[in-house]
Design an enzyme around this catalytic site. Sequence first.
Site, PDB file in Angstrom:
ATOM      1  N   GLN A   4      -9.930  -3.813  -3.772  1.00 36.16           N
ATOM      2  CA  GLN A   4     -11.243  -3.329  -3.363  1.00 36.16           C
ATOM      3  C   GLN A   4     -12.304  -3.731  -4.383  1.00 36.16           C
ATOM      4  OE1 GLN A   4     -12.094  -1.529  -0.447  1.00 36.16           O
ATOM      5  NE2 GLN A   4     -14.112  -2.135  -1.171  1.00 36.16           N
TER       6      GLN A   4
ATOM      7  N   ARG B 109       0.886  -1.182   0.000  1.00 36.74           N
ATOM      8  CA  ARG B 109       0.000   0.000   0.000  1.00 36.74           C
ATOM      9  C   ARG B 109       0.913   1.218   0.000  1.00 36.74           C
ATOM     10  NH1 ARG B 109      -5.315   1.392   3.402  1.00 36.74           N
ATOM     11  NH2 ARG B 109      -6.084   0.151   1.666  1.00 36.74           N
TER      12      ARG B 109
ATOM     13  N   HIS C 269      -7.013   0.892  -6.740  1.00 32.14           N
ATOM     14  CA  HIS C 269      -7.252   0.013  -5.585  1.00 32.14           C
ATOM     15  C   HIS C 269      -7.896  -1.287  -6.089  1.00 32.14           C
ATOM     16  CE1 HIS C 269      -7.689  -1.257  -1.584  1.00 32.14           C
ATOM     17  NE2 HIS C 269      -8.557  -0.381  -1.104  1.00 32.14           N
TER      18      HIS C 269
ATOM     19  N   ASP D 188     -17.066   7.054  -2.042  1.00 31.85           N
ATOM     20  CA  ASP D 188     -15.808   6.978  -1.287  1.00 31.85           C
ATOM     21  C   ASP D 188     -15.552   8.386  -0.735  1.00 31.85           C
ATOM     22  OD1 ASP D 188     -13.312   6.280  -0.294  1.00 31.85           O
ATOM     23  OD2 ASP D 188     -12.305   6.275  -2.247  1.00 31.85           O
TER      24      ASP D 188
ATOM     25  N   CYS E 124     -16.430   1.747   0.080  1.00 30.92           N
ATOM     26  CA  CYS E 124     -15.254   0.913   0.373  1.00 30.92           C
ATOM     27  C   CYS E 124     -14.835   1.014   1.832  1.00 30.92           C
ATOM     28  CB  CYS E 124     -14.108   1.288  -0.550  1.00 30.92           C
ATOM     29  SG  CYS E 124     -13.686   3.042  -0.457  1.00 30.92           S
TER      30      CYS E 124
ATOM     31  N   ARG F 252     -13.517  -8.376   1.194  1.00 28.62           N
ATOM     32  CA  ARG F 252     -12.096  -8.100   0.973  1.00 28.62           C
ATOM     33  C   ARG F 252     -11.300  -9.366   1.297  1.00 28.62           C
ATOM     34  NH1 ARG F 252      -9.978  -3.099   1.032  1.00 28.62           N
ATOM     35  NH2 ARG F 252      -8.128  -4.260   0.388  1.00 28.62           N
TER      36      ARG F 252
HETATM   37  N1   CP Z   1     -11.222  -0.152   2.022  1.00 23.52           N
HETATM   38  C1   CP Z   1      -9.953  -0.228   2.477  1.00 23.52           C
HETATM   39  O1   CP Z   1      -8.994  -0.436   1.728  1.00 23.52           O
HETATM   40  O2   CP Z   1      -9.839  -0.082   3.833  1.00 23.52           O
HETATM   41  P1   CP Z   1      -8.486   0.143   4.644  1.00 23.52           P
HETATM   42  O3   CP Z   1      -7.926   1.463   4.216  1.00 23.52           O
HETATM   43  O4   CP Z   1      -8.905   0.127   6.078  1.00 23.52           O
HETATM   44  O5   CP Z   1      -7.536  -0.971   4.322  1.00 23.52           O
HETATM   45  N1  NVA Z   2      -9.782   6.742  -1.742  1.00 22.78           N
HETATM   46  C1  NVA Z   2      -9.503   6.301  -0.401  1.00 22.78           C
HETATM   47  C2  NVA Z   2      -9.729   4.829  -0.280  1.00 22.78           C
HETATM   48  C3  NVA Z   2      -9.485   4.247   1.074  1.00 22.78           C
HETATM   49  C4  NVA Z   2      -9.685   2.775   1.127  1.00 22.78           C
HETATM   50  C5  NVA Z   2      -8.070   6.644  -0.043  1.00 22.78           C
HETATM   51  O1  NVA Z   2      -7.188   6.479  -0.897  1.00 22.78           O
HETATM   52  O2  NVA Z   2      -7.829   7.106   1.076  1.00 22.78           O
END
Ligand code: CP
Ligand code: NVA
Length: 303
Positions: free
Chosen positions: A132, A102, A129, A222, A262, A290
């Site tokens: 997701q 990430r 992502h 989101d 999400c 997930r």
């Molecule tokens: N939706 C998602 O990716 O959640 P987190 O940021 O908690 O991993």
């Molecule tokens: N768009 C959001 C998604 C989190 C799962 C972010 O990048 O923070």
Amino acid sequence: MRHLVSLRDWGREEIWEALELSLHLKRELRAGGNRPLLKGKTLGLIFQKPSLRTRVSFEVGMNQLGGRALYLGPEEIRLGERETVEDVARVLSRYVDGLMARVFGHEIVEELARFAEVPVINGLSDLEHPCQILGDLLTIYEKRRRLEGLKLAFIGDGNNVAHAWLAGGPKLGVSVTIACPEGYEPKEEFVEHAKAQGAGAKVEVVHDPEEAARGADILYTDVWASMGQEAELERRRRAFRGFQINERLIGLAKPDCLVMHCLPAHYGEEITYEAAHSPNSVIYDQAENRLHGQKGVLALLLA
Ligand code: CP
Ligand code: NVA
């Protein structure tokens, strides 16, 4: 080497293969437990940003498949600061059987994939992502028993999650309309990719949430400001006013529409608490999937 860096790189068949594996592993788990498909295997988890779902679902998923996961937080490796991304990829490849990352810049996960000798999975970058959307496709399929012909309205920012929808939805026949304020559109390359998929799906970017919501099978949203955009929050709050899933917007969609997010959510901004907890909402099924969605990916790439 097979990676999951962007859903743009995965074809329709590959996505279905992962979804079918996910469904199988979910049934197997419910019937008493998974066979140890990944016995003795370790997945490295690299995080430059915080997480609840991604971290826990990958750790639990690896455990359920007989393997283990190793959490490497932002302070530990300091990708590109303490050492180069290339060295991190090459060294970790000598220890682990797969990497999940990430990251902020998408080029970091691309670089990890370029130099790693093990599969690399994108657990969210500023651009996309993919995990997701695989979990979300699973959720929609379970609720509707089909994907083709469904219409998804994404209300809000043309961000990483919107991009992943454009990359993964139309390929499977899901029409995607993004409704965003002017200046917050998804990147043109994702819109073009989505439009080139055929599969009968329509792809549109509009600036009116009501226009997008009308007749939709799925209302998706989101946060207005993603991780890393905290300094823009006030400006974004002004720009995104009205781009909210609420009872009124649900009233414009199909009566049985699925309300999706999400998570994490900011209630009162992109979605009301009531909408997120209405009978149409499947937000916690999404969160659960997930786990199952990623287990399908792990089985495909690591077994
Ligand atoms: N939706 C998602 O990716 O959640 P987190 O940021 O908690 O991993
Ligand atoms: N768009 C959001 C998604 C989190 C799962 C972010 O990048 O923070």
